[in-house]
Design a protein around this motif. Sequence first.
Motif, PDB file in Angstrom:
ATOM      1  N   LEU A  10      -8.084  38.619  40.809  1.00 51.96           N
ATOM      2  CA  LEU A  10      -8.128  38.467  42.267  1.00 51.96           C
ATOM      3  C   LEU A  10      -9.507  37.998  42.730  1.00 51.96           C
ATOM      4  CD1 LEU A  10      -6.175  41.649  43.357  1.00 51.96           C
ATOM      5  CD2 LEU A  10      -5.376  39.281  43.441  1.00 51.96           C
ATOM      6  N   SER A  15      -3.459  34.649  41.546  1.00 56.05           N
ATOM      7  CA  SER A  15      -2.208  33.964  41.864  1.00 56.05           C
ATOM      8  C   SER A  15      -1.470  34.749  42.953  1.00 56.05           C
ATOM      9  CB  SER A  15      -1.323  33.871  40.622  1.00 56.05           C
ATOM     10  OG  SER A  15      -0.857  35.165  40.268  1.00 56.05           O
ATOM     11  N   GLU A  16      -0.404  34.159  43.435  1.00 59.84           N
ATOM     12  CA  GLU A  16       0.416  34.853  44.437  1.00 59.84           C
ATOM     13  C   GLU A  16       0.986  36.142  43.848  1.00 59.84           C
ATOM     14  OE1 GLU A  16       4.421  34.075  47.062  1.00 59.84           O
ATOM     15  OE2 GLU A  16       3.147  32.354  46.569  1.00 59.84           O
ATOM     16  N   ASN A  17       1.376  36.107  42.589  1.00 56.65           N
ATOM     17  CA  ASN A  17       1.896  37.310  41.930  1.00 56.65           C
ATOM     18  C   ASN A  17       0.830  38.398  41.813  1.00 56.65           C
ATOM     19  OD1 ASN A  17       4.487  36.337  41.612  1.00 56.65           O
ATOM     20  ND2 ASN A  17       4.113  35.562  39.548  1.00 56.65           N
ATOM     21  N   ASP A  18      -0.418  38.000  41.549  1.00 52.24           N
ATOM     22  CA  ASP A  18      -1.512  38.968  41.474  1.00 52.24           C
ATOM     23  C   ASP A  18      -1.685  39.677  42.815  1.00 52.24           C
ATOM     24  OD1 ASP A  18      -2.061  38.292  38.820  1.00 52.24           O
ATOM     25  OD2 ASP A  18      -3.588  36.812  39.392  1.00 52.24           O
ATOM     26  N   TRP A  19      -1.719  38.891  43.898  1.00 52.59           N
ATOM     27  CA  TRP A  19      -1.894  39.467  45.229  1.00 52.59           C
ATOM     28  C   TRP A  19      -0.700  40.322  45.620  1.00 52.59           C
ATOM     29  CZ3 TRP A  19      -6.188  40.236  47.687  1.00 52.59           C
ATOM     30  CH2 TRP A  19      -7.293  39.435  47.393  1.00 52.59           C
ATOM     31  N   THR A  20       0.490  39.890  45.250  1.00 50.70           N
ATOM     32  CA  THR A  20       1.682  40.676  45.549  1.00 50.70           C
ATOM     33  C   THR A  20       1.615  42.029  44.847  1.00 50.70           C
ATOM     34  OG1 THR A  20       3.016  38.685  45.860  1.00 50.70           O
ATOM     35  CG2 THR A  20       4.213  40.718  45.385  1.00 50.70           C
ATOM     36  N   GLU A  54      -6.924  41.492  54.707  1.00 51.86           N
ATOM     37  CA  GLU A  54      -7.548  40.303  55.290  1.00 51.86           C
ATOM     38  C   GLU A  54      -9.068  40.356  55.122  1.00 51.86           C
ATOM     39  OE1 GLU A  54      -7.992  38.399  59.728  1.00 51.86           O
ATOM     40  OE2 GLU A  54      -6.156  39.488  59.252  1.00 51.86           O
ATOM     41  N   TRP A  57     -10.095  39.667  51.539  1.00 49.26           N
ATOM     42  CA  TRP A  57     -10.000  38.239  51.227  1.00 49.26           C
ATOM     43  C   TRP A  57     -11.126  37.451  51.894  1.00 49.26           C
ATOM     44  CZ3 TRP A  57      -8.067  34.807  48.065  1.00 49.26           C
ATOM     45  CH2 TRP A  57      -8.047  33.472  48.443  1.00 49.26           C
TER      46      TRP A  57
END
Length: 90
Positions: A10, A15-20, A54, A57
């Motif tokens: 992260l 990736s999107e999967n990591d954040w999910t 948020e 990030w």
Amino acid sequence: MTRLTLIRRLASGGSENDWTGFVHDYWGPICRFALRQGARNLDDAEDVASKTFEVLWQNRLLSRWISEPRAKLRTLLCQVVRNILANQRR
């Protein structure tokens, strides 16, 4: 328990999967902590949780934490929640 390899991914973008996965792991605990710290209800706590991710990030806090982990990740997340709640009270 913090999955350090996930946090490292992260910190370098992830990736999107990591954040999910990260959101899935920490959403509930952050909401519960926000409720204990003064969020008025579950909707308010979920708003705080959303803002917490948020802030992580936008301010690249995970990257900064990986490079200099002075405390547990949980401590960082709790401080972000406290700051968001304090800003809402102002």
